[in-house]
Scaffold this active site. Structure first.
Site, PDB file in Angstrom:
ATOM      1  N   GLY A   1      -9.600 -10.798  -0.890  1.00  9.97           N
ATOM      2  CA  GLY A   1      -8.334 -11.354  -0.428  1.00  9.97           C
ATOM      3  C   GLY A   1      -7.998 -12.720  -0.983  1.00  9.97           C
ATOM      4  O   GLY A   1      -6.876 -12.952  -1.471  1.00  9.97           O
TER       5      GLY A   1
ATOM      6  N   ARG B   1       0.821  -1.216   0.000  1.00 10.42           N
ATOM      7  CA  ARG B   1       0.000   0.000   0.000  1.00 10.42           C
ATOM      8  C   ARG B   1       0.856   1.268   0.000  1.00 10.42           C
ATOM      9  O   ARG B   1       0.475   2.271  -0.614  1.00 10.42           O
ATOM     10  CB  ARG B   1      -0.943  -0.017   1.202  1.00 10.42           C
ATOM     11  CG  ARG B   1      -2.082  -1.011   1.041  1.00 10.42           C
ATOM     12  CD  ARG B   1      -2.901  -1.103   2.303  1.00 10.42           C
ATOM     13  NE  ARG B   1      -4.072  -1.959   2.097  1.00 10.42           N
ATOM     14  CZ  ARG B   1      -4.845  -2.420   3.077  1.00 10.42           C
ATOM     15  NH1 ARG B   1      -4.581  -2.092   4.328  1.00 10.42           N
ATOM     16  NH2 ARG B   1      -5.885  -3.184   2.812  1.00 10.42           N
TER      17      ARG B   1
ATOM     18  N   GLY C   1     -13.492  -4.549   1.227  1.00  8.20           N
ATOM     19  CA  GLY C   1     -14.868  -4.179   1.577  1.00  8.20           C
ATOM     20  C   GLY C   1     -15.495  -3.268   0.547  1.00  8.20           C
ATOM     21  O   GLY C   1     -16.676  -3.410   0.210  1.00  8.20           O
TER      22      GLY C   1
ATOM     23  N   LYS D   1     -20.011 -18.946   2.413  1.00  8.14           N
ATOM     24  CA  LYS D   1     -21.418 -18.815   2.782  1.00  8.14           C
ATOM     25  C   LYS D   1     -22.209 -17.935   1.819  1.00  8.14           C
ATOM     26  O   LYS D   1     -21.747 -16.873   1.414  1.00  8.14           O
ATOM     27  CB  LYS D   1     -21.542 -18.238   4.201  1.00  8.14           C
ATOM     28  CG  LYS D   1     -21.005 -19.148   5.298  1.00  8.14           C
ATOM     29  CD  LYS D   1     -21.221 -18.512   6.665  1.00  8.14           C
ATOM     30  CE  LYS D   1     -20.752 -19.438   7.785  1.00  8.14           C
ATOM     31  NZ  LYS D   1     -20.979 -18.839   9.114  1.00  8.14           N
TER      32      LYS D   1
END
Length: 397
Positions: free
Chosen positions: A351, A41, A374, A198
């Site tokens: 990720g 980053r 996110g 999930k």
């Protein structure tokens, strides 16, 4: 989606002599001694900083680091290690400035790093007074932290409201361009790959994509729930039986549009989840009661690769199986190769997806690799990110 590009401001001379405030994402991992263990980053932030310096601006950079308590400074929350690494990469000292909200001294051609912005009271709740003080520090605000684009905080949203000019840095602009190309005006067919453990964690993503894509490929535990929805046995595999009706609804939604959710025709199973587990390839109709489905089978992988080969756009989020173990990596490896060789524009994020891309060495073959976990997921959910919203408003003003 419109926005002002910082690169354009630099190119036309508007940044020369101006105070430029860059919100970067320098939230890097550190060991217990405070040493940076991975600096991707920081390295990714360098082009924007150099762009501002070469344009003759007085440059201020800030970022969050970790999850500090607002108003309570602790040494482990400091950006000091980041300032040192920035200095190494830029080949010049980068002073770290504490308590900077009420004023910063920096001259054109200089750069300073402003201490962890999440130490400021009101940062996370986007306090207007704090945002106005930040905005007063600069002539040009540059948002270059896509990883924070889904949060409306003082240093990401509020400052963009009140700064004289609010722009997108090269990292954020690239994300906005790629997302627009993949989801706003995609080349067809549009194929989305959504995988994970999930359905519940990606249900809104699946529903949003089902209204737009031509093929919705599911993998991992999510695929097991879809297998249940179509009446296939899954043994002891990870699934969510209570969401079978949701899976059926998504399949129906796609079919009504003439689109499809390809269901695996064969799978790779084992009796245990372990690195040394013995893998067996079986038809999807022949999964036994004590089997665990840990990957899609080669026939399914070949079918999906064929779909990808004819795609115009591919959106990829999640591996098809437990690719960390080689005997359950075939599905992910085949799809990764198919995406790499496809002429389609591809955008990938998440990720596990990035780990798979790195494992198979196809970084250069992906159209765009999203850096924001996110934020990328919220885009797939169909949400308008706060950063995109405010930059669009400011560009239109």
């Amino acid at each position: 989606m419109q926005f002002i590009r910082f690169s354009d401001l630099c190119a036309n001379g508007q940044a020369r002599g101006k105070r430029v405030f860059i919100r970067a994402d320098l939230n890097v991992p550190q060991d217990e001694a405070g040493h940076i263990t991975e600096d991707t980053r920081i390295r990714a932030s360098i082009p924007c900083i150099r762009m501002a310096l070469e344009a003759g601006a007085a440059v201020m950079v800030t970022s969050h680091l970790g999850r500090p308590t607002e108003g309570e400074f602790k040494p482990e929350d400091s950006l000091a290690p980041v300032a040192a690494r920035l200095g190494e990469l830029l080949g010049r000292p980068v002073p770290l400035v504490a308590k900077w909200v009420d004023g910063v001294s920096v001259e054109p051609g200089e750069v300073v790093l402003l201490e962890n912005c999440r130490l400021n009271k009101g940062e996370k709740k986007n306090n207007e007074e704090l945002a106005r003080k930040m905005a007063a520090l600069c002539d040009i605000f540059v948002h270059d932290a896509f990883g924070t684009a889904h949060r409306a905080e003082a240093s990401t949203y509020g400052i963009a409201q009140f700064a004289p000019i609010a722009s997108a840095g090269p990292l954020l602009a690239a994300e906005m361009d790629a997302i627009g190309k993949a989801l706003t005006s995609p080349a067809r067919p549009l194929v989305a790959i959504v995988a994970g453990s999930k359905v519940s964690t990606k249900l809104t993503i699946l529903k949003s994509l089902a209204a737009n894509v031509d093929q919705l490929i599911v993998g991992g535990g999510i695929a097991n729930t879809f297998l249940l929805a179509e009446g296939f046995p899954i043994g002891k595999s990870l699934a969510e039986p209570d969401l079978v009706d949701e899976a059926k609804a998504i399949i129906a939604m796609m079919r009504e549009r003439g689109a499809d959710v390809p269901i695996p025709v064969d799978v790779v199973v084992a009796n245990e989840f372990a690195a040394m587990a013995r893998a067996n390839k079986v038809p999807a109709t022949e999964v036994q009661a004590d089997d665990l489905i840990l990957d899609i089978g080669p026939k399914t992988a070949a079918q999906l690769a064929g779909i990808i080969a004819h795609a115009g756009t591919v959106v990829w989020n999640g591996p098809m199986g437990v690719f960390e173990y080689d005997q359950f990596a075939g599905g992910t490896r085949t799809l990764a190769a198919a995406i790499a060789h496809s002429p389609a524009f591809s955008i990938a994020g998440g990720g596990d997806t990035l780990a798979a891309i790195a494992k198979y060495g196809i970084e250069k073959d992906i159209g765009y690799i999203s850096t924001g976990g996110g934020a990328f997921l919220e885009v797939l959910e169909g949400k308008t990110l706060p950063a995109f919203e405010i930059l669009d408003k400011r560009a239109a003003a």
